[in-house]
Write an enzyme that holds these catalytic residues in place. Structure first.
Site, PDB file in Angstrom:
ATOM      1  N   ALA A  66       0.871  -1.178   0.000  1.00  0.00           N
ATOM      2  CA  ALA A  66       0.000   0.000   0.000  1.00  0.00           C
ATOM      3  C   ALA A  66       0.907   1.228   0.000  1.00  0.00           C
ATOM      4  O   ALA A  66       2.057   1.153   0.447  1.00  0.00           O
ATOM      5  CB  ALA A  66      -0.877  -0.013   1.237  1.00  0.00           C
ATOM      6  N   GLY A 112       0.449  -5.022   0.769  1.00  0.00           N
ATOM      7  CA  GLY A 112      -0.734  -5.082  -0.098  1.00  0.00           C
ATOM      8  C   GLY A 112      -0.469  -5.773  -1.430  1.00  0.00           C
ATOM      9  O   GLY A 112      -1.395  -6.295  -2.051  1.00  0.00           O
ATOM     10  N   GLU A 115      -0.762  -9.340  -0.617  1.00  0.00           N
ATOM     11  CA  GLU A 115      -2.189  -9.564  -0.311  1.00  0.00           C
ATOM     12  C   GLU A 115      -3.017  -9.613  -1.596  1.00  0.00           C
ATOM     13  O   GLU A 115      -3.949 -10.405  -1.702  1.00  0.00           O
ATOM     14  CB  GLU A 115      -2.689  -8.482   0.655  1.00  0.00           C
ATOM     15  CG  GLU A 115      -2.098  -8.672   2.051  1.00  0.00           C
ATOM     16  CD  GLU A 115      -2.348  -7.499   2.983  1.00  0.00           C
ATOM     17  OE1 GLU A 115      -1.971  -6.364   2.611  1.00  0.00           O
ATOM     18  OE2 GLU A 115      -2.917  -7.706   4.065  1.00  0.00           O
ATOM     19  N   GLU A 135       4.551  -5.226   7.320  1.00  0.00           N
ATOM     20  CA  GLU A 135       3.823  -4.163   8.023  1.00  0.00           C
ATOM     21  C   GLU A 135       4.287  -3.940   9.459  1.00  0.00           C
ATOM     22  O   GLU A 135       4.276  -2.810   9.946  1.00  0.00           O
ATOM     23  CB  GLU A 135       2.310  -4.458   8.019  1.00  0.00           C
ATOM     24  CG  GLU A 135       1.642  -4.202   6.676  1.00  0.00           C
ATOM     25  CD  GLU A 135       1.685  -5.389   5.720  1.00  0.00           C
ATOM     26  OE1 GLU A 135       2.450  -6.340   5.981  1.00  0.00           O
ATOM     27  OE2 GLU A 135       0.956  -5.361   4.714  1.00  0.00           O
TER      28      GLU A 135
END
Ligand code: COA
Length: 257
Positions: A66, A112, A115, A135
């Site tokens: 992200a 992300g 993911e 993260e």
């Protein structure tokens, strides 16, 4: 539709989505997530498209996570909303798409990015790919389904090790742990993914959609997967694809779905 951060292409029965922010290693900002949602939705509705391949622009990254710059000053409420909206609009959306999605992981797949790859139905990695959920090194945890999908793929122990160390694993380690389905040289990544896509595209789209739904039912808390399979199996008998598939077999010809 035209997009700022992604490229969409169509060739025969395959839809291609390329995340195209190479200077930011294809990091997912809000606009990119929204565009990805729209592109997947567009390809799901486009009858000609049987399989979707998603990859990253350039040779270095699939998606490096992200976009950290975008959420660095977020409050708790904003953080929660970011995860909820992202999961709904993209990650769960892809996982539950009625058409198969292949992630062609062409480099870093972090946070992300991993993911997104895990939300896809099949993952093919290039031999230079590096994957991880870093993260915790940012004072966060994965928020786009990583704490759920990583244990589903690699088991709880390996998932916890990856999440808590925040470390990256190689494509070959990913293969041995079941995180990716195949590892190929980088210059063969798309062609190899297309070969899998062509095998899928020969089969009944309605049966494929029912199969994705039934497999996903195993991971939904309030759904009995075996019951979901019985329902989906039964519903296949009412389709033209079933008539065509069985007739073709009995007539010793290839089905035309
Ligand atoms: N969000 C925002 N920008 C990112 C990004 C991310 N997740 N990942 C990389 N970028 C940007 C960098 O800030 C840099 O931008 P700049 O040139 O304007 O400074 C550019 O992409 C290139 O990245 P850089 O770090 O210089 O490349 P590198 O080869 O040295 O390192 C990584 C590559 C992937 C190891 C490193 O970029 C990284 O750790 N990224 C963050 C990974 C992460 O924590 N993801 C989870 C987010 S929740």
């Amino acid at each position: 539709m035209s997009y700022n951060n992604i490229i969409t292409e169509y060739a025969e029965d395959i839809g291609y989505i390329t995340i195209d922010r190479p200077k930011k290693l294809n990091a997912l900002n809000k606009e990119t997530i929204s565009e990805l949602h729209d592109a997947f939705e567009e390809m799901e509705q486009e009858e000609e498209v049987r399989v979707i391949i998603v990859t990253g622009s350039g040779e270095k990254a699939f998606v490096a996570g992200a976009d950290i710059a975008e959420f660095s000053d977020f409050s708790e409420a904003e953080g929660k909303e970011l995860a909820r909206k992202g999961q709904q609009d993209l990650f769960d959306f892809v996982a539950h798409l009625s058409k198969p999605v292949i992630a062609a992981v062409n480099g870093f797949a972090l946070g992300g990015g991993l993911e997104l790859a895990m939300a896809c139905h099949v993952r093919v990695a290039s031999d230079n790919a590096k994957m991880g959920l870093p993260e915790v090194s940012l004072g966060l945890i994965p928020g786009y389904g990583g704490t759920q999908r990583l244990p589903q793929l690699v088991g709880r122990g390996k998932a916890l090790e990856m999440i808590i160390t925040g470390g990256m694993i190689s494509a070959n380690d990913g293969l041995s742990h079941g995180l990716v389905n195949h590892v190929v040289p980088q210059d063969e990544l798309v062609v190899f993914s297309e070969k899998i896509a062509s095998k899928m595209a020969k089969n009944s789209p309605l049966a494929i959609s029912a199969a994705i739904k039934a497999v996903n039912a195993n991971y939904q808390e309030s759904v009995n997967g075996f019951e979901a399979e019985i329902d989906a199996f039964g519903s296949c008998f009412g389709t033209d694809d079933f008539k065509e598939g069985t007739s073709a077999f009995l007539e010793k010809r290839k089905p035309n779905f």
